[in-house]
Design an enzyme around this catalytic site. Sequence first.
Site, short mmCIF file in Angstrom:
data_model
loop_
_atom_site.label_atom_id
_atom_site.label_comp_id
_atom_site.label_asym_id
_atom_site.label_seq_id
_atom_site.Cartn_x
_atom_site.Cartn_y
_atom_site.Cartn_z
CG ASN A 201 81.19 79.17 23.51
OD1 ASN A 201 80.30 78.93 22.69
ND2 ASN A 201 81.45 80.39 23.93
CD GLU A 204 81.98 80.86 20.40
OE1 GLU A 204 82.23 82.03 20.72
OE2 GLU A 204 82.82 79.94 20.51
CG ASP A 272 91.40 85.85 25.92
OD1 ASP A 272 90.97 85.67 24.77
OD2 ASP A 272 91.06 86.81 26.64
#
Length: 315
Positions: A201, A204, A272
């Site tokens: 993301n 990060e 996920d």
Amino acid sequence: FFFFQAEDGIRDSAVTGVQTCALPIYVIGSTHRISPEGPIPILDVKQEVQMLGGVGNVVRNLGSIGIKTYLVALIGDDKEGIEIDKKITQKNIIKKIIKDKNRLSTIKTRFVANNQQILRVDNENTSPLSPILEKKIINYSKKMILSSDAVVLSDYGKGLLTNNIIKTIINFTKKMHKPIILDPKNGNFKKYSGATIITPNTNELEEAVKKKLNNEFEIIRAAKELIRKYKFKYILVTRGKFGMILIPADKKNVLNLKTEAMETYDVSGAGDTVISTFALSDLSGADPIEAATIANYAAGRVCEEVGVVPINLDM
């Protein structure tokens, strides 16, 4: 992490997951008052729901669209672990559950008022695995990779994916000439060197390059820098309500995808869904642009739901 197998030209993916399973608990209600004890809302509880999180949610995403899955999971030797084990007992999931008596099962309790999260409480142990458990997981994983088409690593930072496990799995998978799709946890991308596709993301990505990224141009430039440094083929940057950006290693055009969510209620588990649908699309013959487009749509749909909700064929 997960291993996909295709048989007889049909993408009947046999998926093996290795990671910590979690037990998200949703305390759902409404709030119309402020507490006289402090400037906080009072939640009038209507229901409490237990779901499956962590690697279990990736398995659920694949299983909900008819994919056979193999799961190697770590849980605590406690009543929450028993509940997690029960929730991943499904006809299309073949599981190997490892219980660690020195570890709590991960519990994430989210308090939801008027369809919006107002608080999350985590109860977990993120210490690294013991050498004995680490060896077990590596051995189980190698056996699965030999009969698989691809590997997906989801790093939740819960202690299971030690640097040694990550390095061993990536090196072994590359030796088998199979793609690795990886969802990172933090900005230490060096330990993920050699992965085929990485899906950070924005936070990060900023942590990895150690600077604030203020616009799409800066995001793309930062991703290109990391691709060159760590030998990735693609970086798929997830940006929440702003969608995703797919950046290739070569000179091909960057793909900028706006979110498909009509209204975002809860982003829990969206990562996920992204990595599950991207991997499955890729193995089904879609090119990275098509796979990213499908993953973006799937993530948008689950963000319209409250809770850790897997994608399914009816969405």
